[in-house]
Design an enzyme around this catalytic site. Structure first.
Site, mmCIF file in Angstrom:
data_model
loop_
_atom_site.group_PDB
_atom_site.id
_atom_site.type_symbol
_atom_site.label_atom_id
_atom_site.label_comp_id
_atom_site.label_asym_id
_atom_site.label_seq_id
_atom_site.Cartn_x
_atom_site.Cartn_y
_atom_site.Cartn_z
ATOM 1 N N GLY A 71 0.675 -0.939 -0.455
ATOM 2 C CA GLY A 71 -0.035 -0.179 -0.318
ATOM 3 C C GLY A 71 1.017 1.548 0.149
ATOM 4 N N GLY A 72 2.044 0.986 -0.638
ATOM 5 C CA GLY A 72 2.644 2.583 -0.783
ATOM 6 C C GLY A 72 3.432 2.217 0.883
ATOM 7 C CB SER A 123 3.482 -3.283 -3.065
ATOM 8 O OG SER A 123 3.314 -2.022 -3.818
#
Length: 530
Positions: free
Chosen positions: A108-109, A194
């Site tokens: 989610g960044g 991510s």
């Protein structure tokens, strides 16, 4: 309102260093959710280390998820809150057995996500591979990474990395408590996808994290460089300007409601994009603004993998890699159908603003390496390797040069037949599809129930084999420091001669020097850090 679990076979109580907790057992797994691992981070604790967690008397229920960090509301999760330092544990049994611990950092960044997302439910990994899975919530975005070190007092030291320091508090909790959950505190793997891969990259380079983990995996999130202090300070000044708070009266930000800060975060550039001030500095350097980890010289002393792999983790094995078609996720997210209808002339026009005079060479190299590829195929390949691939290769090469613990490079390649909306183009292996696969959450239905399609992974039963392969490789790495699986060829450590890459699919295949021509071309135009 988050309901309590319905499939409870029995309740399970265990002791932690703060008091007793009650979880539940279902289908061979003990599950504990919403365990606090540190204290309050609201009020006067905003932007600082959390208050000390107070012990409790009696038995605290750990049956439902704890609050995620401040963000938009999340489906089937509690209301987001500034006080968000909770973790979840999945274990085969609270039996004092020394199982490997897989400590996952959510994606989610640095701005959204939680340790309670359904796709990363840890029950199948625990049940099918005899490991303990732990996932934390931690501060995100502006509340987790606002750099105040240059304008606030010493109690705000490390403010630009509060979200990471929260994760380290979670690792400390594991070190003290995981033996009660059947886990081995001396065999902990940190991993993440991510933004979670970038968080893992940072933890791999942080002195405060070093005593609490033994190996790591960075998946589709190669954090080569993070934000420098000057850029972080500029972002802070921009925020104060937008809030009309004079810097000499900075304490006023402690009174701004969290919802207002979230709205402000959405107006400012909150995810540092991969932009170039100098193309020779490489595609994974963070030069633009936003809220994320800061190389402050203390909590995060240096960039995680620049100029080299961190000496502090020299003896810790590492997995790193990416998905073959990362870009199709972003096309799905942005409703980009046009990229899948263009011809080669359109491809040149699309790439030229970014690559200028190198565009022709880039396209020619890809067409030569992939003679049957369409223009959209080549666009996806270029976008995917520059987003996640070149940084992953860079990390593998720098780690290999250390001549310390081994590093293993992978590509995930199982192809989903799901189409990008508005096109006939299959998503292939998009960004984030690996999550449900490596957690072994792509499994056949039980008791004759109909097969449900996977959100990204499609509906072909072959995905169950690919998921098992991925999960077996990762849990074996967690157990031994060397990834292996029953039906896999030996996965050699990455070195600068053979450059072995494991391609993960229904079949497992080692490919030496994969994407050789493409990577050499990117190097020739200055698009890697080497």
């Amino acid at each position: 309102m988050i309901s309590k679990p319905s499939l409870v076979e029995e309740f399970v109580e265990t002791e932690t260093s703060y008091g007793k907790i009650k979880g539940y057992r279902t289908e061979g797994v003990n599950i504990f959710k919403g365990i606090p691992y540190a204290g309050r981070t609201s009020g006067e604790r905003r932007f600082r280390r959390p208050a000390k967690l107070q012990p409790w008397t009696g038995v605290r229920e750990a049956l439902t998820l704890g609050a995620p960090a401040i963000q938009a509301p999340r489906r089937n999760e509690p209301e987001p809150s500034e006080d968000c330092l909770f973790l979840n544990v999945w274990t085969p049994a609270n039996d004092n057995k020394k199982r490997p611990v897989m400590f996952y950092n959510h994606g989610g960044g640095f701005v959204i996500g939680s340790g309670g997302s359904a796709g990363q439910d840890g029950a199948n990994l625990a049940r099918n591979f005899d490991v303990v899975v732990v996932e934390t919530n931690h501060r995100l975005g502006l509340l987790g990474f606002l750099y105040l070190d240059e304008i606030a007092g010493p109690e705000y030291a490390g403010s630009g990395n509060m979200g990471l320091l929260d994760i380290i508090d979670g690792l400390k909790w594991v070190n003290k408590n995981i033996a009660q959950f059947g886990g081995d505190p001396n065999n902990v793997m940190i991993w993440g996808e991510s933004g979670g891969g970038a968080k893992t990259s940072c933890l791999y380079a942080m002195p405060a994290a070093a005593p609490y983990f033994n190996k790591a995996s960075i998946e589709s999130g190669p954090g080569v460089r993070m934000m420098d202090k000057d850029t972080a300070h500029e972002n802070t000044l921009q925020l104060f300007n937008e809030l009309n708070i004079p810097v000499n009266n900075w304490q006023k930000i402690l009174e701004v409601p969290a919802s207002d800060l979230l709205n402000m975060q959405a107006k400012l550039p909150f995810v540092p994009p991969f932009q170039e001030k100098n193309k020779n500095q490489g595609t994974m350097r963070r030069n633009a603004g936003g809220f994320g980890p800061v190389v402050d010289g203390k909590a995060l002393p240096n960039h995680p993998f620049d100029p080299g792999a961190p000496a502090i983790s020299r003896n810790k094995p590492l997995l790193v890699g990416w998905n073959e078609d990362e870009y199709t996720f972003f096309a799905w997210e942005r409703k980009d159908a046009d990229s899948f209808k263009m011809d080669f002339e359109g491809l040149h026009k699309k790439l030229e603003p970014q690559y200028g005079p190198d565009t022709k060479k880039i396209i020619a190299t890809y067409r030569q390496a992939r003679p049957n590829a369409t223009a959209p195929d080549i666009f996806v390949a270029i976008s995917s390797i520059t987003m996640m691939g070149l940084g992953s290769i860079d990390i593998a090469e720098k780690k290999a040069r250390q001549n310390g613990a081994p590093v293993y490079l992978y590509n995930f390649g199982y192809k989903s037949e799901n189409k990008i909306p508005g096109t006939d183009y299959a998503m292939g292996t998009p960004h984030a599809m690996d999550i449900s696969f490596k957690f072994n959450n792509e499994v056949p239905p039980k008791n004759g129930e109909p097969t449900k399609p996977s959100f990204f992974g499609g509906n072909r039963p072959e995905r169950f084999t690919a998921s098992h392969n991925f999960a077996e490789l990762w849990t074996t790495f967690a157990r031994t420091g060397k990834p292996a699986a029953k039906n896999a060829p030996t996965w050699p450590a990455y070195n600068l001669k053979d450059r072995a890459t494991m391609r993960i699919d229904t079949e497992l295949e080692v490919i030496n020097n994969r994407f050789k021509e493409e990577v050499e071309m990117w190097r020739s135009i200055g698009k890697t850090l080497n």
